[in-house]
Design an enzyme around this catalytic site. Structure first.
Site, PDB file in Angstrom:
ATOM      1  N   ASN A 286       0.865  -1.178   0.000  1.00 16.02           N
ATOM      2  CA  ASN A 286       0.000   0.000   0.000  1.00 16.02           C
ATOM      3  C   ASN A 286       0.903   1.228   0.000  1.00 16.02           C
ATOM      4  O   ASN A 286       1.513   1.546   1.014  1.00 16.02           O
ATOM      5  CB  ASN A 286      -0.904  -0.036   1.242  1.00 16.02           C
ATOM      6  N   TRP A 287       0.962   1.881  -1.135  1.00 14.83           N
ATOM      7  CA  TRP A 287       1.883   3.021  -1.259  1.00 14.83           C
ATOM      8  C   TRP A 287       1.283   4.313  -0.706  1.00 14.83           C
ATOM      9  O   TRP A 287       1.949   5.364  -0.709  1.00 14.83           O
ATOM     10  CB  TRP A 287       2.319   3.189  -2.720  1.00 14.83           C
ATOM     11  N   LYS A 288       0.046   4.274  -0.258  1.00 15.47           N
ATOM     12  CA  LYS A 288      -0.595   5.440   0.363  1.00 15.47           C
ATOM     13  C   LYS A 288      -0.366   6.695  -0.506  1.00 15.47           C
ATOM     14  O   LYS A 288      -0.410   6.603  -1.730  1.00 15.47           O
ATOM     15  CB  LYS A 288      -0.080   5.607   1.797  1.00 15.47           C
TER      16      LYS A 288
ATOM     17  N   HIS B  10      -9.522   1.026   5.319  1.00 15.30           N
ATOM     18  CA  HIS B  10      -8.186   1.243   5.884  1.00 15.30           C
ATOM     19  C   HIS B  10      -8.302   2.211   7.065  1.00 15.30           C
ATOM     20  O   HIS B  10      -9.092   3.158   7.019  1.00 15.30           O
ATOM     21  CB  HIS B  10      -7.228   1.800   4.827  1.00 15.30           C
TER      22      HIS B  10
ATOM     23  N   GLU C 296      -6.627   4.638   7.986  1.00 16.43           N
ATOM     24  CA  GLU C 296      -6.457   6.054   7.663  1.00 16.43           C
ATOM     25  C   GLU C 296      -7.740   6.634   7.052  1.00 16.43           C
ATOM     26  O   GLU C 296      -8.059   7.798   7.261  1.00 16.43           O
ATOM     27  CB  GLU C 296      -5.236   6.233   6.750  1.00 16.43           C
TER      28      GLU C 296
ATOM     29  N   GLU D 136      -5.152  -4.951  10.600  1.00 11.11           N
ATOM     30  CA  GLU D 136      -4.098  -3.954  10.790  1.00 11.11           C
ATOM     31  C   GLU D 136      -4.357  -3.196  12.084  1.00 11.11           C
ATOM     32  O   GLU D 136      -5.133  -2.217  12.079  1.00 11.11           O
ATOM     33  CB  GLU D 136      -4.081  -2.955   9.625  1.00 11.11           C
TER      34      GLU D 136
ATOM     35  N   GLY E 162       2.825   2.147  10.806  1.00  9.58           N
ATOM     36  CA  GLY E 162       3.773   3.243  10.631  1.00  9.58           C
ATOM     37  C   GLY E 162       4.519   3.612  11.904  1.00  9.58           C
ATOM     38  O   GLY E 162       5.163   4.652  11.979  1.00  9.58           O
TER      39      GLY E 162
ATOM     40  N   SER F 100       3.762  -2.349  10.278  1.00 11.23           N
ATOM     41  CA  SER F 100       5.216  -2.418  10.461  1.00 11.23           C
ATOM     42  C   SER F 100       5.832  -3.739  10.003  1.00 11.23           C
ATOM     43  O   SER F 100       6.792  -4.228  10.595  1.00 11.23           O
ATOM     44  CB  SER F 100       5.579  -2.113  11.914  1.00 11.23           C
TER      45      SER F 100
ATOM     46  N   GLY G  65       3.003  -1.117   4.285  1.00 13.44           N
ATOM     47  CA  GLY G  65       3.048   0.306   3.969  1.00 13.44           C
ATOM     48  C   GLY G  65       4.486   0.754   3.742  1.00 13.44           C
ATOM     49  O   GLY G  65       5.067   0.550   2.676  1.00 13.44           O
ATOM     50  N   GLY G  66       5.089   1.328   4.774  1.00 12.77           N
ATOM     51  CA  GLY G  66       6.420   1.935   4.665  1.00 12.77           C
ATOM     52  C   GLY G  66       7.460   1.064   3.979  1.00 12.77           C
ATOM     53  O   GLY G  66       8.186   1.532   3.093  1.00 12.77           O
TER      54      GLY G  66
HETATM   55  P1  13P Z   1       3.178   0.254   7.702  1.00 12.69           P
HETATM   56  O1  13P Z   1       3.688  -1.014   7.063  1.00 12.69           O
HETATM   57  O2  13P Z   1       3.894   1.465   7.279  1.00 12.69           O
HETATM   58  O3  13P Z   1       3.069   0.082   9.199  1.00 12.69           O
HETATM   59  O4  13P Z   1       1.669   0.463   7.179  1.00 12.69           O
HETATM   60  C1  13P Z   1       0.780  -0.597   7.224  1.00 12.69           C
HETATM   61  C2  13P Z   1      -0.424  -0.229   6.457  1.00 12.69           C
HETATM   62  O5  13P Z   1      -1.175   0.654   6.828  1.00 12.69           O
HETATM   63  C3  13P Z   1      -0.684  -0.940   5.198  1.00 12.69           C
HETATM   64  O6  13P Z   1      -1.949  -0.665   4.711  1.00 12.69           O
END
Ligand code: 13P
Length: 251
Positions: free
Chosen positions: A8-10, A97, A99, A170, A176, A215, A236-237
């Protein structure tokens, strides 16, 4: 069941940067992608076409939209429809999600509407669920999982094609933050998710992948993948750099 290794590149990467990263992921994974694993990338909307151009025609590679509005078309400034995603070759979309829930105020009910509408339009849906830290501290993990699954799958029944649905657990406090949930916390939450899915979707539940997100990085991915009821990851990251994501994907 195929394992889903999702990025997920957000709100990261221009189309140019996304294309470069996708190219590098494919190069680094050449000959290394296990037959029972699929790669799934969620670029920002403006980079979907660029990523599609790289992944198109490669077996085991999919891409999707991070969000959509559950209507065919209309006066919804700033939104995109499932059809627009399908037109760019997207197979998948995310819904729920954390967010979207906690930064943009999406309700459980709206998430449920998105899942039902996306499925009806032919997208495969990844329903994200997970508790906040205060909910974990108050011993409410199972309650949150149950509530978010019930609402998120309100328009779905056991006739759903299992390959068109996935759930991503999640925990909000692990996103994050560098703070990955421990093996017991993950196992427990994934088992609760599976049990609830069985209640809602009968035997179909056993064929629906449950992904872990929060993470995930190359150093912990395989250990997480070995846990019961973990059928993939949503990263994500650590998915933003090709070398780190490609270090997470292969078995
Ligand atoms: P991180 O891997 O940066 O913790 O993010 C997870 C995430 O929200 C994937 O959708």
């Amino acid at each position: 069941m195929k394992k889903l290794m999702a990025a997920n590149w957000k709100m990261h990467k221009t189309a140019t940067e996304a294309e470069e990263t996708a190219r590098e992921v494919v190069r680094l994974l050449d000959g290394k992608l296990a037959g029972d694993r699929s790669v799934l990338i969620f670029p920002p909307f403006t980079a979907i076409q660029a990523v599609a151009a790289v992944l198109s025609g490669r077996p085991g590679y999919y891409w999707g939209g991070q969000n959509f509005h559950p209507k065919d078309e209309g006066a919804f400034t700033g939104e995109v429809s499932p059809e627009m995603l399908l037109d760019l070759g997207c197979s998948y979309a995310l819904a729920g999600h954390s967010e979207r829930r906690w930064v943009f105020g999406e309700s459980d009910e709206l998430v449920g509407e998105k899942v039902a509408f996306g499925l009806q339009k032919g997208l495969r849906m990844v329903l994200c669920i997970g508790e906040k830290l205060e909910e974990r501290k108050a011993d409410k993990v199972e309650e949150v999982i149950s509530r978010q699954l019930e609402a998120g799958l309100a328009g779905v029944n056991e006739d759903v094609a299992p390959e068109s649905l996935a759930v991503a657990y999640e925990p909000v406090w692990a996103i994050g933050t560098g703070e990955v949930a421990g093996p017991e916390e993950i196992s427990e939450a994934h088992t609760q998710t599976r049990v609830k899915l069985r209640e809602l979707l009968g035997n179909t539940a056993d064929q629906i992948p449950i992904l872990y997100g929060g993470s995930v990085k190359p150093a912990n991915a395989e250990q997480i993948m070995e846990l019961d009821n973990v059928d993939g990851v949503l990263v994500g990251g650590a998915s933003l750099a090709a070398d780190s994501f490609s270090g997470i994907v292969p078995a």
